[in-house]
Write a protein that holds these residues in place. Structure first.
Motif, short mmCIF file in Angstrom:
data_model
loop_
_atom_site.label_atom_id
_atom_site.label_comp_id
_atom_site.label_asym_id
_atom_site.label_seq_id
_atom_site.Cartn_x
_atom_site.Cartn_y
_atom_site.Cartn_z
N SER A 122 0.56 -0.90 -0.41
CA SER A 122 -0.26 -0.28 0.05
C SER A 122 0.55 1.67 0.09
O SER A 122 2.15 1.45 0.07
N ASP A 125 1.82 5.58 -3.42
CA ASP A 125 2.04 7.03 -4.24
C ASP A 125 2.56 7.52 -3.03
O ASP A 125 2.82 9.18 -3.33
N ILE A 150 -1.39 -1.89 -4.20
CA ILE A 150 -3.10 -1.96 -4.21
C ILE A 150 -3.49 -0.01 -2.85
O ILE A 150 -2.35 0.68 -2.79
N ASN A 151 -4.64 0.29 -3.91
CA ASN A 151 -4.26 1.68 -3.40
C ASN A 151 -6.20 1.86 -2.62
O ASN A 151 -7.60 1.70 -4.01
N PRO A 152 -6.43 0.23 -1.53
CA PRO A 152 -7.79 0.61 -0.82
C PRO A 152 -8.23 1.99 -0.88
O PRO A 152 -10.22 1.58 -1.12
N ARG A 153 -8.21 2.99 -0.86
CA ARG A 153 -8.98 4.25 -0.43
C ARG A 153 -8.89 4.65 -1.53
O ARG A 153 -10.88 5.05 -1.67
N LYS A 154 -8.57 3.96 -2.88
CA LYS A 154 -9.34 4.50 -4.39
C LYS A 154 -10.26 3.33 -5.07
O LYS A 154 -10.28 3.19 -6.50
N ASN A 155 -9.67 2.24 -4.68
CA ASN A 155 -10.79 0.95 -4.81
C ASN A 155 -9.42 0.64 -6.11
O ASN A 155 -10.34 -0.52 -6.81
N LYS A 156 -8.26 0.49 -6.22
CA LYS A 156 -7.25 0.11 -6.83
C LYS A 156 -6.58 -1.18 -7.24
O LYS A 156 -6.32 -1.46 -5.34
N GLY A 157 -6.20 -2.32 -7.50
CA GLY A 157 -5.41 -3.09 -6.90
C GLY A 157 -6.43 -4.84 -6.34
O GLY A 157 -6.02 -5.49 -6.01
N ILE A 158 -7.52 -4.28 -6.24
CA ILE A 158 -8.44 -5.27 -5.25
C ILE A 158 -8.30 -6.66 -6.97
O ILE A 158 -8.18 -7.31 -5.48
N ARG A 501 -11.93 8.65 3.64
CA ARG A 501 -13.20 7.75 2.60
C ARG A 501 -14.47 8.11 3.25
O ARG A 501 -15.23 7.59 4.58
#
Length: 746
Positions: A122, A125, A150-158, A501
């Motif tokens: 994580s 960025d 992953i970037n769970p805040r932006k729902n990326k890499g999930i 978020r």
């Protein structure tokens, strides 16, 4: 049929683990406690693929597999396989790319446990902002485990993460063939072999932990003795072994980072976080900004919630009047309207404020500002015998004292931890919010200053300030009586500032509202129904005497009214039926007077029955004690029921002021009923002096059985909860009396 696997989510604090948990599980979450330990246990379910569903457990954040605090022990025992109820098939380890060296220590330890693992990297960025470049493929090669950015805040890499989880799950049988991060067997080969002979499924590194921490594991006496003998026979030194292991790990980590990570000179670039900290942690402006933030939070709680609360009150008021008119008279309709409906209104009306308060607290945590509050207040905390870590439980106490007291486990110093536990209940929890709201609305005018500053919101904030100031004063006094020779340290990692978020904030608001409705709501409903019974029934002799007395009085009035009706009928018969002579008008006036008297007598009957009921008898018994504070017997009953839970005050009042109402009065809101309440001399019950006195009492008094139980559980003795109960109740009585005296002449 879908395969189901158990996944433990682990990582360093502030690594983004909770964000990933929220994204993976959404609203499919449950919060409980680990068996036998008062540490939060967050679990949820996530669909990994069409053929796989995962049970995900969010373990407490930890920096390494050498635990110090209670929450770290919880995570440690799960990972080492010593938790009887939580057994993960796989680990998803969340690592912070911007602090990779520190995070890789924990990663390397997990790898050597030989548990299937996927690393979720994580905060890439932030790493880029620092000028850090990471060769993901090279790092994956060196560690020997899959890595997904992953970037769970932006729902990326999930989606890639779920794919990696599925792949690892399908190949879990090959995990033991994976290479070691360091040669753990070389650290203590003979002792390790002895342990592995006893526990064949344990890895070499796991065997080392059995040697170091076996006293804390669920082993038989024979196993404990055998491990201790192995330590003696092979001269195993836990401290030396641990130190050598950590040095080898960091040596290997240094090599891996040289091969896969390019870092800029940290002095070249000043991050946004650092520039913002120069302002928010300023020795002067930092405190001003903190006060502004808290002021805005409490203004928002009161102002934003006002509109939905008014709407909910109106709906329940109309429902009460409607049901009273259509349902047949009797105990069934009475218990429904004055018990169930009144109790429901006492629950539902405060949901908007509960949601807004928790939403704003989540916002402060999510942005990283909550940790700054701890740092900012450390100097002040030390003056009263605490440290900056005490601030987090105290602020959490604004939500609920129970988890706040449990979170004090993060305070290593025993004296500071005990002081924090003793004063945390003075922080105004969300259970007090319904009480504050209704009393402020009753006695404080709804005024706006400068077009936006609410007087009621200011009073609300002052109540929170009062609780906080008293908490600090009590801590300062108690520090002289609680002795300790331990030195105090305050070490805190400040997370970077992040954008909030909103989805996470919404999830938290919904979850807290559900907890309030289903947990506190159950208590309120039970108390409401119990109070309805206690308020409706009483000693048969007393209740019959009241009924007979008022039946006789009403009968006299009705008989006199019938005589006037007959006289009026005779007068009309002698005159024209449409004649509106002075005689007919006089008869009508007399009839209205009799109707008014009969209505008043029926109202007095209901009041007398309530006062002679079991609830009224209890209230009258304690009234002499609370009368100096400006309270009547109804408030006395509410004070007693509030020991179950403070928010029960509102349900109690809703029941007491509903029992005895007629159909027309049922349509009034609780605030209208309480505002119209009068004493025997005709003065208002809820005047400024009484209202403020009651507010001060609820700020200070220990009225929560759950808190007392959790304090006993945390301190392992009834001594400290008993002291809490005595000092908080005594202080509440004294300051409430003083408040009533001061404002009685206003």
């Amino acid at each position: 049929m879908s395969n189901r696997i158990n996944i433990a989510l682990v990582g360093n604090p502030n690594s983004g683990k909770t964000s990933l948990f929220n994204v993976l599980t959404g609203l499919n979450q449950k919060v409980g406690n680990f068996p036998g330990v008062t540490v939060d246990k967050k679990t949820g379910t996530s669909t990994i693929s069409t053929n796989m569903v995962a049970n995900i457990i969010d373990l407490p954040g930890t920096y390494s597999l050498y635990p110090k605090r209670a929450d770290e022990w919880v995570a440690y025992k799960v990972l080492i396989g010593e938790d009887e109820q939580v057994s993960p098939d796989m680990i998803v380890l969340v690592a912070d790319a911007s602090n990779l060296k520190r995070n890789l220590l924990f990663c390397s330890q997990i790898i050597d446990l030989k548990i299937p693992v996927v690393i979720a990297l994580s905060m890439m960025d932030l790493a880029k902002q620092k000028g850090t470049q990471i060769d993901i493929a090279g790092l994956e090669r060196e560690l020997g485990v899959p890595i997904v950015v992953i970037n769970p805040r932006k729902n990326k890499g999930i989606a890639p993460l779920k794919k990696a989880i599925e792949t690892v799950a399908e190949n879990m049988a090959n995990t033991n063939a994976a290479r070691d991060f360091i040669d753990t067997n070389a650290l203590a080969p003979e002792a390790i072999n002895t342990v592995k002979a006893m526990f064949p499924s344990v890895s070499n590194y796991g065997a080392i932990h059995y040697l170091i921490n076996h006293e804390n594991f669920h082993l038989t006496t024979a196993q404990q003795t055998a491990i201790e003998q192995a330590e003696i026979d092979h001269k195993f030194n836990p401290t030396k072994t641990q130190a050598e292991e950590i040095m080898q790990r960091y040596s290997r980590i240094k090599f891996i980072m040289q091969q896969t990570v390019v870092e800029n000179d940290p002095l070249k670039k000043s991050l946004f976080t650092e520039r913002l900290d120069d302002i928010l942690l300023h020795r002067t402006w930092g405190y001003v900004i903190l006060l502004v933030v808290l002021f805005f939070m409490f203004q928002s709680v009161f102002w934003l919630a006002q509109f939905p609360m008014d709407g909910i009150e109106w709906v329940f008021g109309q429902l009460g009047g409607w049901f009273a008119n259509i349902l047949p008279a009797g105990w069934v309709s009475d218990i429904f309207i004055n018990g169930i409906l009144a109790g429901l209104s006492g629950i539902m009306v405060f949901i908007p404020q509960i949601m807004i308060l928790f939403g704003l607290i989540t916002l402060l945590e999510d942005t990283g500002y909550m940790a700054r509050i701890s740092f900012l207040t450390d100097k002040l905390m030390r003056k009263v015998g605490l440290n900056g870590k005490s601030v987090m439980p105290m602020i959490s106490g604004y939500a609920c004292a129970v988890p706040a007291i449990m979170s004090a486990r993060n305070i290593e110093n025993k004296k500071e931890r005990l002081l924090t536990i003793m004063i945390t209940p003075l922080m105004s929890c969300s259970a007090r919010l319904p009480v504050y709201t209704i009393l402020i609305a009753l006695v404080i005018p709804s005024k706006l200053y400068f077009g936006f500053l609410s007087l009621q919101g200011l009073v609300m904030m002052l109540l929170y300030v009062l609780g906080t100031v008293l908490a600090l004063l009590v801590a300062w006094v108690m520090k002289w009586f609680i002795k300790s020779t331990e030195r105090s340290f305050f070490i805190l990692e400040l997370p970077v500032y992040r954008s909030p978020r909103w989805k996470n904030m919404l999830v938290t608001m919904v979850e807290k509202a559900k907890i309030f409705v289903f947990d506190a709501g159950k208590v309120i409903m039970i108390i409401s129904l119990l109070l309805w019974a206690l308020s409706t029934y009483g000693p048969a002799t007393k209740m019959k005497a009241v009924t007979n007395q008022y039946d006789a009085l009403v009968a006299v009035q009705e008989k006199a009214r019938e005589a006037v009706e007959m006289q009026k009928a005779s007068a009309i018969a002698l005159q024209n039926a449409t004649d509106s002579s002075a005689t007919i008008v006089a008869f009508n006036d007399k009839l209205q007077q009799y109707d008014s008297v009969i209505t008043q007598l029926n109202k007095e009957r209901r009041t007398a029955l309530l006062q002679n009921s079991f609830a009224g008898s209890l209230g009258s018994f304690i009234e002499p004690v609370i009368k100096p504070l400006g309270y009547d017997w109804k408030i006395g009953i509410a004070l007693i029921t509030s020991f179950a839970a403070r928010e029960v005050f509102v349900g109690t009042m809703a029941t007491l002021y509903s029992v005895g109402d007629d159909a027309d009065e049922n349509s009034n809101t609780l605030r209208q009923k309480m505002g119209a309440a009068t004493r025997a001399d005709g003065t208002k019950v809820y005047n400024l002096a009484t209202g403020l006195s009651l507010l001060v009492f609820y700020v200070i008094a220990m009225q929560c059985m759950s808190t007392l139980v959790i304090v006993k559980r945390e301190t392992k003795t009834w001594k400290w909860p008993a002291i809490q109960l005595v000092y908080m109740t005594g202080l509440a009585y004294a300051l409430s009396w003083l408040t009533y005296i001061i404002f009685s002449g206003v």
